[in-house]
Design a protein around this motif. Sequence first.
Motif, mmCIF file in Angstrom:
data_model
loop_
_atom_site.group_PDB
_atom_site.id
_atom_site.type_symbol
_atom_site.label_atom_id
_atom_site.label_comp_id
_atom_site.label_asym_id
_atom_site.label_seq_id
_atom_site.Cartn_x
_atom_site.Cartn_y
_atom_site.Cartn_z
ATOM 1 N N ARG A 276 -5.792 17.905 -5.664
ATOM 2 C CA ARG A 276 -5.497 16.469 -5.751
ATOM 3 C C ARG A 276 -4.414 16.200 -6.793
ATOM 4 N N ILE A 277 -4.520 16.836 -7.950
ATOM 5 C CA ILE A 277 -3.516 16.641 -9.002
ATOM 6 C C ILE A 277 -2.144 17.085 -8.506
ATOM 7 N N ILE A 278 -2.095 18.245 -7.859
ATOM 8 C CA ILE A 278 -0.818 18.767 -7.353
ATOM 9 C C ILE A 278 -0.269 17.863 -6.252
ATOM 10 N N GLU A 279 -1.135 17.399 -5.372
ATOM 11 C CA GLU A 279 -0.685 16.547 -4.276
ATOM 12 C C GLU A 279 -0.092 15.241 -4.791
ATOM 13 N N VAL A 280 -0.791 14.594 -5.723
ATOM 14 C CA VAL A 280 -0.312 13.305 -6.226
ATOM 15 C C VAL A 280 0.906 13.487 -7.131
ATOM 16 N N ASP B 90 0.854 -1.190 0.000
ATOM 17 C CA ASP B 90 0.000 0.000 0.000
ATOM 18 C C ASP B 90 0.889 1.238 0.000
ATOM 19 N N LEU B 91 0.478 2.256 -0.747
ATOM 20 C CA LEU B 91 1.237 3.503 -0.768
ATOM 21 C C LEU B 91 0.335 4.674 -1.113
ATOM 22 N N GLU B 92 0.309 5.645 -0.240
ATOM 23 C CA GLU B 92 -0.311 6.942 -0.513
ATOM 24 C C GLU B 92 0.834 7.941 -0.632
ATOM 25 N N VAL B 93 1.172 8.314 -1.862
ATOM 26 C CA VAL B 93 2.375 9.114 -2.089
ATOM 27 C C VAL B 93 2.292 10.513 -1.490
ATOM 28 N N THR B 94 1.086 10.975 -1.187
ATOM 29 C CA THR B 94 0.937 12.320 -0.630
ATOM 30 C C THR B 94 1.168 12.362 0.875
ATOM 31 N N ASP B 95 1.340 11.192 1.489
ATOM 32 C CA ASP B 95 1.481 11.097 2.943
ATOM 33 C C ASP B 95 2.894 10.634 3.300
ATOM 34 N N ARG B 96 3.641 11.456 4.039
ATOM 35 C CA ARG B 96 5.032 11.138 4.375
ATOM 36 C C ARG B 96 5.149 9.809 5.120
ATOM 37 N N LYS B 97 4.275 9.569 6.092
ATOM 38 C CA LYS B 97 4.360 8.333 6.865
ATOM 39 C C LYS B 97 4.151 7.118 5.969
ATOM 40 N N SER B 98 3.181 7.222 5.056
ATOM 41 C CA SER B 98 2.917 6.108 4.155
ATOM 42 C C SER B 98 4.094 5.869 3.224
ATOM 43 N N PHE B 99 4.662 6.938 2.687
ATOM 44 C CA PHE B 99 5.790 6.798 1.755
ATOM 45 C C PHE B 99 7.002 6.217 2.483
ATOM 46 N N ALA B 100 7.281 6.729 3.675
ATOM 47 C CA ALA B 100 8.416 6.216 4.445
ATOM 48 C C ALA B 100 8.213 4.744 4.802
ATOM 49 N N ALA B 101 6.981 4.391 5.159
ATOM 50 C CA ALA B 101 6.683 3.000 5.510
ATOM 51 C C ALA B 101 6.872 2.088 4.303
ATOM 52 N N PHE B 102 6.514 2.571 3.112
ATOM 53 C CA PHE B 102 6.711 1.798 1.878
ATOM 54 C C PHE B 102 8.190 1.532 1.635
ATOM 55 N N LEU C 200 2.921 16.173 -7.885
ATOM 56 C CA LEU C 200 4.099 16.953 -7.493
ATOM 57 C C LEU C 200 4.507 16.695 -6.053
ATOM 58 N N HIS C 201 3.583 16.857 -5.111
ATOM 59 C CA HIS C 201 3.965 16.661 -3.712
ATOM 60 C C HIS C 201 4.445 15.233 -3.476
ATOM 61 N N GLY C 202 3.837 14.264 -4.162
ATOM 62 C CA GLY C 202 4.280 12.882 -4.018
ATOM 63 C C GLY C 202 5.718 12.689 -4.482
ATOM 64 N N VAL C 203 6.087 13.362 -5.568
ATOM 65 C CA VAL C 203 7.468 13.267 -6.065
ATOM 66 C C VAL C 203 8.421 14.008 -5.140
ATOM 67 N N LEU C 204 7.998 15.159 -4.629
ATOM 68 C CA LEU C 204 8.828 15.889 -3.666
ATOM 69 C C LEU C 204 9.118 15.030 -2.438
ATOM 70 N N LEU C 205 8.073 14.411 -1.897
ATOM 71 C CA LEU C 205 8.247 13.561 -0.716
ATOM 72 C C LEU C 205 9.168 12.380 -1.013
ATOM 73 N N GLY C 206 8.880 11.692 -2.107
ATOM 74 C CA GLY C 206 9.683 10.525 -2.448
ATOM 75 C C GLY C 206 11.142 10.875 -2.647
ATOM 76 N N THR C 207 11.391 12.017 -3.286
ATOM 77 C CA THR C 207 12.765 12.433 -3.538
ATOM 78 C C THR C 207 13.487 12.746 -2.231
ATOM 79 N N LYS C 208 12.820 13.470 -1.339
ATOM 80 C CA LYS C 208 13.432 13.763 -0.037
ATOM 81 C C LYS C 208 13.770 12.478 0.716
ATOM 82 N N LEU C 209 12.804 11.571 0.759
ATOM 83 C CA LEU C 209 13.004 10.339 1.521
ATOM 84 C C LEU C 209 14.092 9.469 0.891
ATOM 85 N N ALA C 210 14.147 9.450 -0.431
ATOM 86 C CA ALA C 210 15.176 8.659 -1.109
ATOM 87 C C ALA C 210 16.562 9.249 -0.876
ATOM 88 N N ILE C 211 16.676 10.567 -0.964
ATOM 89 C CA ILE C 211 17.973 11.209 -0.727
ATOM 90 C C ILE C 211 18.481 10.870 0.672
#
Length: 279
Positions: free
Chosen positions: A110-114, A62-74, A116-127
């Motif tokens: 919703r479009i911006i959150e999924v 499961d992954l909700e890319v707009t949510d930091r906790k969900s992305f980190a948990a993934f 753009l914000h999802g990519v911003l979060l993923g990039t931060k967490l990956a870095i």
Amino acid sequence: MAKKHLLAPATVVAITGGARGIGYATASALLERGARVAIGDIDGELARASADELGSRCAGFDLEVTDRKSFAAFLDAAAARFGPIDILVNNAGIMPLGEFAEEPDELTRRIIEVNLHGVLLGTKLAIARMKPRAGGHIINISSAVGRVALAGAATYSATKYAIVGLTEATRSELRGTGVEVSCVLPMITRTELGAGLSDVRGQRTVSPEEVAKAVVATIAAPRFEVWVPASGRRLYVLMSVLPKRWAEAISRFVGAADVLAAPDTTARGEYEKRARGQR
């Protein structure tokens, strides 16, 4: 510590929006190269079913890319299953179509959150995970409309332009760290997101497998920007140097100006409902 070659067997890849379309095709292509792949999707049940189809070296979460906790948990779950993440493919995105002035504010958000914000979060967490290990690769799936905006998808285009800018900025920030950042810009792709769109004269639609092949090639030879097909970049460069009114006239002549503004709404019906959260 020797740097790990990112197409070596046992490379660990995390893909967002991986249950279908480009994400699924990319997972399949990387598994063929010996990678271990975690696919995350808002539809976790479908992600797990898709992973089962792809084999034992793939797992769905499961992954909700707009949510930091969900992305980190993934990312943490993927690492626990396969080892530290070598590659993150930020693929999740939605493209509801319609006139911008009539777009509900909640849909704009919703479009911006999924996208753009999802990519911003993923990039931060990956870095945060890759930089201490002095290696890794973040690949952001943008779009041809992240370089050439078209009527009918103003907010979508805005997010895809932003992804190109984010990729360029983070690539500069990470120079010398061992972490690569790239963006892939597909033309119209034969997925549900591209359903009901007409052809553009002189340009062909591409398959998810072609985009996946470009992702694999980008991992093998990292670079900033990759168009699918490559001819799309040549058209973009040509349009960029022409006076704007000439470029717009050419766009109208080849049918690009209306490709997103006048879709087949029946063919897009089911996708539009899901993208708008109308399950």
